[in-house]
Scaffold this motif. Structure first.
Motif, PDB file in Angstrom:
ATOM      1  N   THR A  99       1.304 -19.309   0.361  1.00 14.23           N
ATOM      2  CA  THR A  99       1.981 -20.659   0.138  1.00 14.23           C
ATOM      3  C   THR A  99       2.542 -20.472  -1.301  1.00 14.23           C
ATOM      4  OG1 THR A  99      -0.249 -21.327  -1.041  1.00 14.23           O
ATOM      5  CG2 THR A  99       0.180 -22.059   1.170  1.00 14.23           C
ATOM      6  N   PRO A 100       3.451 -21.306  -1.503  1.00 16.46           N
ATOM      7  CA  PRO A 100       4.334 -21.252  -2.852  1.00 16.46           C
ATOM      8  C   PRO A 100       3.367 -21.777  -4.097  1.00 16.46           C
ATOM      9  CG  PRO A 100       5.478 -22.587  -1.110  1.00 16.46           C
ATOM     10  CD  PRO A 100       4.111 -22.154  -0.504  1.00 16.46           C
ATOM     11  N   PRO A 101       3.551 -21.235  -5.259  1.00 12.14           N
ATOM     12  CA  PRO A 101       4.749 -20.768  -5.707  1.00 12.14           C
ATOM     13  C   PRO A 101       4.601 -19.232  -5.694  1.00 12.14           C
ATOM     14  CG  PRO A 101       3.523 -21.627  -7.523  1.00 12.14           C
ATOM     15  CD  PRO A 101       2.549 -21.613  -6.108  1.00 12.14           C
ATOM     16  N   ILE A 102       5.309 -18.348  -4.694  1.00 12.80           N
ATOM     17  CA  ILE A 102       5.309 -16.903  -4.596  1.00 12.80           C
ATOM     18  C   ILE A 102       6.790 -16.653  -4.459  1.00 12.80           C
ATOM     19  CG2 ILE A 102       3.006 -16.352  -3.892  1.00 12.80           C
ATOM     20  CD1 ILE A 102       4.426 -15.713  -1.132  1.00 12.80           C
ATOM     21  N   GLN A 103       7.082 -15.317  -4.926  1.00 11.45           N
ATOM     22  CA  GLN A 103       8.215 -15.025  -4.319  1.00 11.45           C
ATOM     23  C   GLN A 103       7.981 -13.354  -3.623  1.00 11.45           C
ATOM     24  OE1 GLN A 103      11.029 -14.293  -7.777  1.00 11.45           O
ATOM     25  NE2 GLN A 103       9.800 -12.763  -8.685  1.00 11.45           N
ATOM     26  N   ILE A 104       8.701 -12.964  -2.854  1.00 14.59           N
ATOM     27  CA  ILE A 104       8.720 -11.706  -2.334  1.00 14.59           C
ATOM     28  C   ILE A 104       9.392 -10.852  -3.095  1.00 14.59           C
ATOM     29  CG2 ILE A 104       9.241 -10.175  -0.173  1.00 14.59           C
ATOM     30  CD1 ILE A 104       8.622 -12.650   1.579  1.00 14.59           C
ATOM     31  N   ARG A 105       8.895  -9.832  -3.634  1.00 15.13           N
ATOM     32  CA  ARG A 105       9.539  -8.756  -4.335  1.00 15.13           C
ATOM     33  C   ARG A 105      10.254  -7.686  -3.357  1.00 15.13           C
ATOM     34  NH1 ARG A 105       6.996  -5.408  -7.712  1.00 15.13           N
ATOM     35  NH2 ARG A 105       8.716  -5.267  -8.720  1.00 15.13           N
ATOM     36  N   TYR A 106       9.534  -7.164  -2.376  1.00 16.89           N
ATOM     37  CA  TYR A 106      10.371  -6.365  -1.302  1.00 16.89           C
ATOM     38  C   TYR A 106       9.312  -6.235  -0.178  1.00 16.89           C
ATOM     39  CZ  TYR A 106       6.662  -2.957  -3.150  1.00 16.89           C
ATOM     40  OH  TYR A 106       5.598  -2.236  -3.820  1.00 16.89           O
ATOM     41  N   ILE A 107       9.903  -5.625   0.976  1.00 19.50           N
ATOM     42  CA  ILE A 107       9.211  -5.648   2.210  1.00 19.50           C
ATOM     43  C   ILE A 107       9.517  -3.899   2.541  1.00 19.50           C
ATOM     44  CG2 ILE A 107       9.040  -6.056   4.624  1.00 19.50           C
ATOM     45  CD1 ILE A 107      10.160  -9.174   3.787  1.00 19.50           C
ATOM     46  N   LYS A 108       8.720  -3.481   3.064  1.00 17.69           N
ATOM     47  CA  LYS A 108       8.612  -1.988   3.404  1.00 17.69           C
ATOM     48  C   LYS A 108       8.025  -2.032   4.912  1.00 17.69           C
ATOM     49  CE  LYS A 108       8.436   0.251  -1.121  1.00 17.69           C
ATOM     50  NZ  LYS A 108       9.708   1.008  -1.103  1.00 17.69           N
ATOM     51  N   ILE A 109       8.657  -1.320   5.857  1.00 16.21           N
ATOM     52  CA  ILE A 109       8.235  -1.032   7.215  1.00 16.21           C
ATOM     53  C   ILE A 109       7.905   0.640   7.057  1.00 16.21           C
ATOM     54  CG2 ILE A 109       8.644  -0.826   9.601  1.00 16.21           C
ATOM     55  CD1 ILE A 109      10.591  -3.128   9.165  1.00 16.21           C
ATOM     56  N   ILE A 110       6.641   0.730   7.107  1.00 16.04           N
ATOM     57  CA  ILE A 110       6.104   2.114   7.109  1.00 16.04           C
ATOM     58  C   ILE A 110       5.695   2.741   8.557  1.00 16.04           C
ATOM     59  CG2 ILE A 110       4.529   3.827   5.875  1.00 16.04           C
ATOM     60  CD1 ILE A 110       5.994   1.981   4.005  1.00 16.04           C
ATOM     61  N   THR A 111       6.467   3.710   9.115  1.00 17.12           N
ATOM     62  CA  THR A 111       6.262   4.421  10.255  1.00 17.12           C
ATOM     63  C   THR A 111       5.511   5.773  10.060  1.00 17.12           C
ATOM     64  OG1 THR A 111       8.381   5.174  10.485  1.00 17.12           O
ATOM     65  CG2 THR A 111       7.960   3.141  11.472  1.00 17.12           C
ATOM     66  N   PHE A 112       4.875   6.127  10.949  1.00 16.33           N
ATOM     67  CA  PHE A 112       3.747   7.120  10.978  1.00 16.33           C
ATOM     68  C   PHE A 112       4.082   8.034  12.490  1.00 16.33           C
ATOM     69  CE2 PHE A 112       1.705   4.150   8.608  1.00 16.33           C
ATOM     70  CZ  PHE A 112       1.489   4.652   7.189  1.00 16.33           C
ATOM     71  N   PRO A 113       3.704   9.449  12.164  1.00 14.23           N
ATOM     72  CA  PRO A 113       3.916  10.051  13.571  1.00 14.23           C
ATOM     73  C   PRO A 113       2.996   9.721  14.539  1.00 14.23           C
ATOM     74  CG  PRO A 113       3.419  11.783  11.727  1.00 14.23           C
ATOM     75  CD  PRO A 113       3.740  10.399  11.178  1.00 14.23           C
ATOM     76  N   LYS A 114       1.593   9.485  14.139  1.00 17.54           N
ATOM     77  CA  LYS A 114       0.477   9.398  15.064  1.00 17.54           C
ATOM     78  C   LYS A 114      -0.250   8.123  14.729  1.00 17.54           C
ATOM     79  CE  LYS A 114       0.061  14.306  15.886  1.00 17.54           C
ATOM     80  NZ  LYS A 114      -0.551  15.468  15.892  1.00 17.54           N
ATOM     81  N   MET A 115       0.213   7.170  13.867  1.00 14.73           N
ATOM     82  CA  MET A 115      -0.616   5.943  13.527  1.00 14.73           C
ATOM     83  C   MET A 115       0.314   4.745  13.735  1.00 14.73           C
ATOM     84  SD  MET A 115      -2.517   6.935  10.103  1.00 14.73           S
ATOM     85  CE  MET A 115      -1.538   5.753   9.163  1.00 14.73           C
ATOM     86  N   PRO A 116      -0.111   3.467  14.025  1.00 14.04           N
ATOM     87  CA  PRO A 116       0.612   2.625  14.311  1.00 14.04           C
ATOM     88  C   PRO A 116       1.436   2.006  12.826  1.00 14.04           C
ATOM     89  CG  PRO A 116      -1.467   2.188  14.987  1.00 14.04           C
ATOM     90  CD  PRO A 116      -1.530   3.205  14.263  1.00 14.04           C
ATOM     91  N   THR A 117       2.630   1.542  12.841  1.00 12.73           N
ATOM     92  CA  THR A 117       3.510   1.020  11.922  1.00 12.73           C
ATOM     93  C   THR A 117       2.728  -0.087  11.092  1.00 12.73           C
ATOM     94  OG1 THR A 117       5.280   1.302  13.387  1.00 12.73           O
ATOM     95  CG2 THR A 117       5.546  -0.229  11.282  1.00 12.73           C
ATOM     96  N   VAL A 118       2.941   0.210   9.767  1.00  9.53           N
ATOM     97  CA  VAL A 118       2.585  -0.844   8.747  1.00  9.53           C
ATOM     98  C   VAL A 118       3.581  -1.440   7.972  1.00  9.53           C
ATOM     99  CG1 VAL A 118       0.930  -0.995   6.825  1.00  9.53           C
ATOM    100  CG2 VAL A 118       0.371   0.330   8.502  1.00  9.53           C
ATOM    101  N   VAL A 119       3.389  -2.860   7.933  1.00 10.16           N
ATOM    102  CA  VAL A 119       4.363  -3.693   7.275  1.00 10.16           C
ATOM    103  C   VAL A 119       3.751  -3.983   5.787  1.00 10.16           C
ATOM    104  CG1 VAL A 119       6.072  -5.541   7.034  1.00 10.16           C
ATOM    105  CG2 VAL A 119       5.796  -4.286   9.158  1.00 10.16           C
ATOM    106  N   ILE A 120       4.589  -3.832   4.726  1.00 11.73           N
ATOM    107  CA  ILE A 120       4.024  -3.921   3.458  1.00 11.73           C
ATOM    108  C   ILE A 120       4.841  -5.134   2.747  1.00 11.73           C
ATOM    109  CG2 ILE A 120       3.539  -3.189   0.929  1.00 11.73           C
ATOM    110  CD1 ILE A 120       3.245  -0.526   1.996  1.00 11.73           C
TER     111      ILE A 120
END
Length: 161
Positions: A99-120
């Motif tokens: 919930t506000p008041p926040i701001q998104i600084r960045y979003i990263k999608i992390i992919t791996f060879p043998k693990m599920p994707t993680v979104v930060i």
């Protein structure tokens, strides 16, 4: 005088070759990168600990690929501009819990060879120095929340087990 000029020239060549090597990774790693991302542009190499990291642009996204020993792919970080570029369950979970008041600084999608994707999703509270990294699974489940206030919040392979 000739000996001085020779030593100066030899030293200069050594310095140039050392700086070129510092900007590149071993040939095996470069080949692995080119095979994975043949259209990558604006390529820059970095070495951290046991990792060779290549930063580049692909499909208008800034990306970093981490390689380990023997050109083994460890993970890829893809920087995205908005929640519209992440899986819908993650965007929905984020919108329902933050919930506000926040701001998104960045979003990263992390992919791996043998693990599920993680979104930060890295958020910052308004009028505060508090910065939080939220780690999401593709199904929208919050995996962990790290307070990275006052730190650099760097993403590295050991964060993922």
């Amino acid at each position: 005088m000739k000996k001085f000029k020779f030593n100066l020239l030899a030293g200069l060549l050594l310095l140039i070759s050392a700086s070129v090597c510092a900007q590149n990774a071993p040939e095996k790693v470069q080949e692995a990168f080119k095979k994975m991302y043949p259209k990558g542009t604006t390529v820059e190499w970095e070495h951290k600990g046991d990792y060779h990291i290549v930063g580049f642009v692909s499909d208008s996204h800034d990306m970093n690929v981490w390689f380990g020993n023997n050109a083994r792919w460890i993970m890829t970080e893809t920087n995205v501009e908005s929640l519209e570029e992440v899986p819908a369950p993650i965007a929905k979970a984020f919108m329902q819990t933050e919930t506000p008041p926040i701001q998104i600084r960045y979003i990263k999608i992390i992919t791996f060879p043998k693990m599920p994707t993680v979104v930060i999703i890295d958020i910052e509270e308004y009028n505060s120095n508090r910065e939080i990294q939220l780690f999401y699974a593709p199904d929208g489940k919050l995996l962990q929340s790290l307070d990275v206030s006052g730190g650099d919040g760097e993403i590295y392979p050991e964060l993922f087990g």
